[in-house]
Each structure stands twice: as structure tokens, then as C-alpha cells.
Design a protein around this motif. Structure first.
Motif, PDB file in Angstrom:
ATOM      1  N   GLN A  89       0.825  -1.207   0.000  1.00 10.83           N
ATOM      2  CA  GLN A  89       0.000   0.000   0.000  1.00 10.83           C
ATOM      3  C   GLN A  89       0.862   1.260   0.000  1.00 10.83           C
ATOM      4  OE1 GLN A  89      -3.408  -0.094  -0.283  1.00 10.83           O
ATOM      5  NE2 GLN A  89      -3.231   2.086  -0.661  1.00 10.83           N
ATOM      6  N   LYS A  90       1.932   1.270   0.763  1.00 13.48           N
ATOM      7  CA  LYS A  90       2.809   2.440   0.798  1.00 13.48           C
ATOM      8  C   LYS A  90       3.487   2.663  -0.544  1.00 13.48           C
ATOM      9  CE  LYS A  90       3.852   2.648   5.711  1.00 13.48           C
ATOM     10  NZ  LYS A  90       4.884   2.568   6.737  1.00 13.48           N
ATOM     11  N   VAL A  91       3.906   1.579  -1.187  1.00 10.70           N
ATOM     12  CA  VAL A  91       4.544   1.695  -2.501  1.00 10.70           C
ATOM     13  C   VAL A  91       3.544   2.257  -3.506  1.00 10.70           C
ATOM     14  CG1 VAL A  91       5.581   0.411  -4.407  1.00 10.70           C
ATOM     15  CG2 VAL A  91       6.225  -0.129  -2.072  1.00 10.70           C
ATOM     16  N   LEU A  92       2.312   1.741  -3.512  1.00  7.29           N
ATOM     17  CA  LEU A  92       1.291   2.258  -4.427  1.00  7.29           C
ATOM     18  C   LEU A  92       1.010   3.730  -4.173  1.00  7.29           C
ATOM     19  CD1 LEU A  92      -1.417  -0.546  -4.780  1.00  7.29           C
ATOM     20  CD2 LEU A  92       0.197   0.264  -6.489  1.00  7.29           C
ATOM     21  N   ASN A  93       0.843   4.090  -2.908  1.00  7.64           N
ATOM     22  CA  ASN A  93       0.580   5.495  -2.573  1.00  7.64           C
ATOM     23  C   ASN A  93       1.722   6.399  -3.028  1.00  7.64           C
ATOM     24  OD1 ASN A  93      -1.985   5.243  -1.438  1.00  7.64           O
ATOM     25  ND2 ASN A  93      -1.157   4.737   0.563  1.00  7.64           N
ATOM     26  N   ASN A  94       2.955   5.942  -2.857  1.00 10.77           N
ATOM     27  CA  ASN A  94       4.106   6.731  -3.275  1.00 10.77           C
ATOM     28  C   ASN A  94       4.135   6.889  -4.795  1.00 10.77           C
ATOM     29  OD1 ASN A  94       6.568   8.177  -2.780  1.00 10.77           O
ATOM     30  ND2 ASN A  94       7.663   6.398  -3.559  1.00 10.77           N
ATOM     31  N   MET A  95       3.841   5.825  -5.526  1.00  7.49           N
ATOM     32  CA  MET A  95       3.837   5.902  -6.985  1.00  7.49           C
ATOM     33  C   MET A  95       2.720   6.814  -7.489  1.00  7.49           C
ATOM     34  SD  MET A  95       6.415   4.394  -8.266  1.00  7.49           S
ATOM     35  CE  MET A  95       6.056   3.953  -9.956  1.00  7.49           C
ATOM     36  N   VAL A  96       1.567   6.771  -6.853  1.00  8.61           N
ATOM     37  CA  VAL A  96       0.475   7.668  -7.219  1.00  8.61           C
ATOM     38  C   VAL A  96       0.886   9.116  -6.958  1.00  8.61           C
ATOM     39  CG1 VAL A  96      -1.860   8.398  -6.560  1.00  8.61           C
ATOM     40  CG2 VAL A  96      -1.373   5.983  -6.976  1.00  8.61           C
ATOM     41  N   LYS A  97       1.524   9.345  -5.833  1.00  8.91           N
ATOM     42  CA  LYS A  97       2.008  10.686  -5.495  1.00  8.91           C
ATOM     43  C   LYS A  97       3.012  11.181  -6.547  1.00  8.91           C
ATOM     44  CE  LYS A  97       4.378  13.085  -1.729  1.00  8.91           C
ATOM     45  NZ  LYS A  97       5.000  12.927  -0.410  1.00  8.91           N
ATOM     46  N   LEU A  98       3.941  10.324  -6.947  1.00 11.24           N
ATOM     47  CA  LEU A  98       4.915  10.692  -7.973  1.00 11.24           C
ATOM     48  C   LEU A  98       4.230  10.969  -9.311  1.00 11.24           C
ATOM     49  CD1 LEU A  98       7.756   8.079  -7.249  1.00 11.24           C
ATOM     50  CD2 LEU A  98       7.880  10.552  -6.876  1.00 11.24           C
ATOM     51  N   THR A  99       3.241  10.163  -9.643  1.00 11.27           N
ATOM     52  CA  THR A  99       2.500  10.348 -10.899  1.00 11.27           C
ATOM     53  C   THR A  99       1.787  11.691 -10.913  1.00 11.27           C
ATOM     54  OG1 THR A  99       2.175   7.961 -11.120  1.00 11.27           O
ATOM     55  CG2 THR A  99       0.693   9.374 -12.388  1.00 11.27           C
ATOM     56  N   LYS A 100       1.086  12.011  -9.830  1.00  9.52           N
ATOM     57  CA  LYS A 100       0.351  13.274  -9.757  1.00  9.52           C
ATOM     58  C   LYS A 100       1.289  14.472  -9.799  1.00  9.52           C
ATOM     59  CE  LYS A 100      -3.413  13.516  -7.258  1.00  9.52           C
ATOM     60  NZ  LYS A 100      -4.385  13.443  -6.168  1.00  9.52           N
ATOM     61  N   LYS A 101       2.472  14.312  -9.228  1.00  9.25           N
ATOM     62  CA  LYS A 101       3.442  15.404  -9.200  1.00  9.25           C
ATOM     63  C   LYS A 101       4.043  15.634 -10.589  1.00  9.25           C
ATOM     64  CE  LYS A 101       7.678  16.802  -6.825  1.00  9.25           C
ATOM     65  NZ  LYS A 101       8.680  16.411  -5.825  1.00  9.25           N
ATOM     66  N   LYS A 102       4.397  14.555 -11.275  1.00  8.85           N
ATOM     67  CA  LYS A 102       5.087  14.666 -12.560  1.00  8.85           C
ATOM     68  C   LYS A 102       4.116  14.897 -13.727  1.00  8.85           C
ATOM     69  CE  LYS A 102       8.779  12.399 -15.148  1.00  8.85           C
ATOM     70  NZ  LYS A 102       9.666  11.239 -15.231  1.00  8.85           N
ATOM     71  N   TYR A 103       2.935  14.274 -13.665  1.00 10.67           N
ATOM     72  CA  TYR A 103       1.940  14.363 -14.741  1.00 10.67           C
ATOM     73  C   TYR A 103       0.602  14.786 -14.140  1.00 10.67           C
ATOM     74  CZ  TYR A 103       5.527  11.578 -17.027  1.00 10.67           C
ATOM     75  OH  TYR A 103       6.718  11.121 -17.529  1.00 10.67           O
ATOM     76  N   ARG A 104       0.407  16.063 -14.000  1.00 10.71           N
ATOM     77  CA  ARG A 104      -0.778  16.597 -13.311  1.00 10.71           C
ATOM     78  C   ARG A 104      -2.114  16.197 -13.953  1.00 10.71           C
ATOM     79  NH1 ARG A 104       0.660  19.853  -9.265  1.00 10.71           N
ATOM     80  NH2 ARG A 104       2.643  20.939  -9.379  1.00 10.71           N
ATOM     81  N   ASN A 105      -2.102  15.953 -15.267  1.00  3.72           N
ATOM     82  CA  ASN A 105      -3.356  15.613 -15.937  1.00  3.72           C
ATOM     83  C   ASN A 105      -3.553  14.105 -16.127  1.00  3.72           C
ATOM     84  OD1 ASN A 105      -1.337  15.390 -17.852  1.00  3.72           O
ATOM     85  ND2 ASN A 105      -2.617  16.095 -19.540  1.00  3.72           N
ATOM     86  N   ALA A 106      -2.761  13.301 -15.450  1.00  5.21           N
ATOM     87  CA  ALA A 106      -2.862  11.837 -15.568  1.00  5.21           C
ATOM     88  C   ALA A 106      -4.183  11.337 -14.978  1.00  5.21           C
ATOM     89  CB  ALA A 106      -1.689  11.159 -14.883  1.00  5.21           C
ATOM     90  N   ASP A 107      -4.751  10.349 -15.654  1.00  2.00           N
ATOM     91  CA  ASP A 107      -5.956   9.690 -15.146  1.00  2.00           C
ATOM     92  C   ASP A 107      -5.632   8.390 -14.434  1.00  2.00           C
ATOM     93  OD1 ASP A 107      -7.822  11.560 -16.216  1.00  2.00           O
ATOM     94  OD2 ASP A 107      -7.665  10.597 -18.181  1.00  2.00           O
ATOM     95  N   GLY A 108      -4.484   7.793 -14.787  1.00  4.76           N
ATOM     96  CA  GLY A 108      -4.159   6.503 -14.217  1.00  4.76           C
ATOM     97  C   GLY A 108      -2.687   6.181 -14.333  1.00  4.76           C
ATOM     98  N   ILE A 109      -2.330   5.067 -13.707  1.00  8.16           N
ATOM     99  CA  ILE A 109      -0.972   4.545 -13.796  1.00  8.16           C
ATOM    100  C   ILE A 109      -1.066   3.037 -14.033  1.00  8.16           C
ATOM    101  CG2 ILE A 109      -0.748   4.342 -11.283  1.00  8.16           C
ATOM    102  CD1 ILE A 109       2.289   4.883 -11.686  1.00  8.16           C
ATOM    103  N   VAL A 110      -0.248   2.558 -14.970  1.00  8.14           N
ATOM    104  CA  VAL A 110      -0.218   1.138 -15.332  1.00  8.14           C
ATOM    105  C   VAL A 110       1.109   0.566 -14.878  1.00  8.14           C
ATOM    106  CG1 VAL A 110      -0.255  -0.512 -17.240  1.00  8.14           C
ATOM    107  CG2 VAL A 110      -1.677   1.551 -17.350  1.00  8.14           C
ATOM    108  N   PHE A 111       1.056  -0.536 -14.128  1.00  9.53           N
ATOM    109  CA  PHE A 111       2.261  -1.248 -13.699  1.00  9.53           C
ATOM    110  C   PHE A 111       2.344  -2.541 -14.507  1.00  9.53           C
ATOM    111  CE2 PHE A 111       0.974   1.210  -9.965  1.00  9.53           C
ATOM    112  CZ  PHE A 111       2.162   1.873  -9.687  1.00  9.53           C
ATOM    113  N   PRO A 112       3.077  -2.549 -15.627  1.00 11.85           N
ATOM    114  CA  PRO A 112       3.101  -3.741 -16.468  1.00 11.85           C
ATOM    115  C   PRO A 112       3.973  -4.869 -15.928  1.00 11.85           C
ATOM    116  CG  PRO A 112       4.455  -2.033 -17.440  1.00 11.85           C
ATOM    117  CD  PRO A 112       3.812  -1.439 -16.219  1.00 11.85           C
ATOM    118  N   GLU A 113       5.000  -4.542 -15.137  1.00 12.78           N
ATOM    119  CA  GLU A 113       5.939  -5.584 -14.694  1.00 12.78           C
ATOM    120  C   GLU A 113       6.198  -5.595 -13.197  1.00 12.78           C
ATOM    121  OE1 GLU A 113       9.532  -5.298 -16.972  1.00 12.78           O
ATOM    122  OE2 GLU A 113       8.437  -5.209 -18.861  1.00 12.78           O
ATOM    123  N   ASN A 114       6.318  -4.424 -12.583  1.00 13.11           N
ATOM    124  CA  ASN A 114       6.603  -4.348 -11.150  1.00 13.11           C
ATOM    125  C   ASN A 114       6.109  -3.017 -10.609  1.00 13.11           C
ATOM    126  OD1 ASN A 114       8.763  -2.325 -11.451  1.00 13.11           O
ATOM    127  ND2 ASN A 114       9.883  -3.997 -12.405  1.00 13.11           N
TER     128      ASN A 114
END
Length: 126
Positions: A89-114
Motif C-alpha cells: 500500500q505504501k509503494v502504491l501510494n508513493n507511486m500515485v504521489k509521484l504520478t500526480k506530481k510529474k503528470y498533473r493531468n494523468a488519469d491513471g498509472i499502469v504497472f506492467p511488470e513491477n
């Protein structure tokens, strides 16, 4: 003839109103802080690839040990970073935080491998 026409109309109407049956691969995607998260899956809707999001363990270790000179403090920083990465859960929350920071208009994040690397996506307007 009238009865046959009525029957055909009702039959066609009832067939067209049937709901598609869900398959084993169908699922409801969860949002975390407003971002859809796809782990080992991809959305069925068309999307634009915005870019990569990385949660580099090396950068985390550098951050955890930054400014620490004593061996014990460095080991403590490394261990605490490893413990943080063990919590899904912490890893997911951190990745979502990074996504929102880097790509403000992102709708989602895809983890294809890890969970340390993903794609920021924006759904296409249909």
C-alpha cells in the motif's frame, strides 16, 4: 400476421436489451487519490501514454542516508527504506504521489511488470 409481427418486435427488443455477461477478466478498477491503478493489467479504454514514473530504490536509499556519516545511521536508513518498500500500500501510494506530481493531468498509472516502474496515462475523449 399481426401476432407474428408483435412477437418478433418483442423478441428483438428483449435481445437488444440484454446485458453482456461479465468474463473472468472483467474487474472494477480502484482509484487511489484520484488515479486509477492498473497492476499487471491495462485499461480497455483507449489512452495516451504520458510518460514513465519510477520509484527507484537507489534514489530512495540515497535520500534515506543523505547527510548520515555514522555506519549505524546509514544501516538504519537502508533498513527503513527496505521496510517501506515491503508494504504494498505504501509503494502504491508513493507511486500515485509521484504520478500526480510529474503528470498533473494523468488519469491513471499502469504497472506492467513491477511496482517500481509504471506508465502515466490519460484517457482519450471518445
Amino acid at each position: 400476421m399481426k401476432k407474428l409481427l408483435t412477437f418478433l418486435t418483442i423478441a428483438i427488443f428483449s435481445i437488444s436489451c440484454e446485458q453482456p455477461q461479465p468474463s473472468n477478466s472483467d474487474a472494477e478498477v480502484q482509484k487511489i487519490k484520484g488515479i486509477y491503478v492498473y497492476v499487471y493489467s491495462t485499461p480497455k479504454m483507449e489512452f495516451d501514454y504520458l510518460g514513465e514514473v519510477k520509484n527507484d530504490l537507489g534514489n530512495q536509499l540515497n535520500e534515506a542516508t543523505k547527510g548520515k556519516k555514522k555506519f549505524g545511521d546509514i544501516v538504519e536508513g537502508v533498513l527503513s527504506t527496505g521496510a517501506k518498500n515491503a508494504d504494498f500500500q505504501k509503494v502504491l501510494n508513493n507511486m500515485v504521489k509521484l504520478t500526480k506530481k510529474k503528470y498533473r493531468n494523468a488519469d491513471g498509472i499502469v504497472f506492467p511488470e513491477n511496482l517500481s516502474q509504471g506508465w502515466a496515462i490519460k484517457f482519450k475523449d471518445n
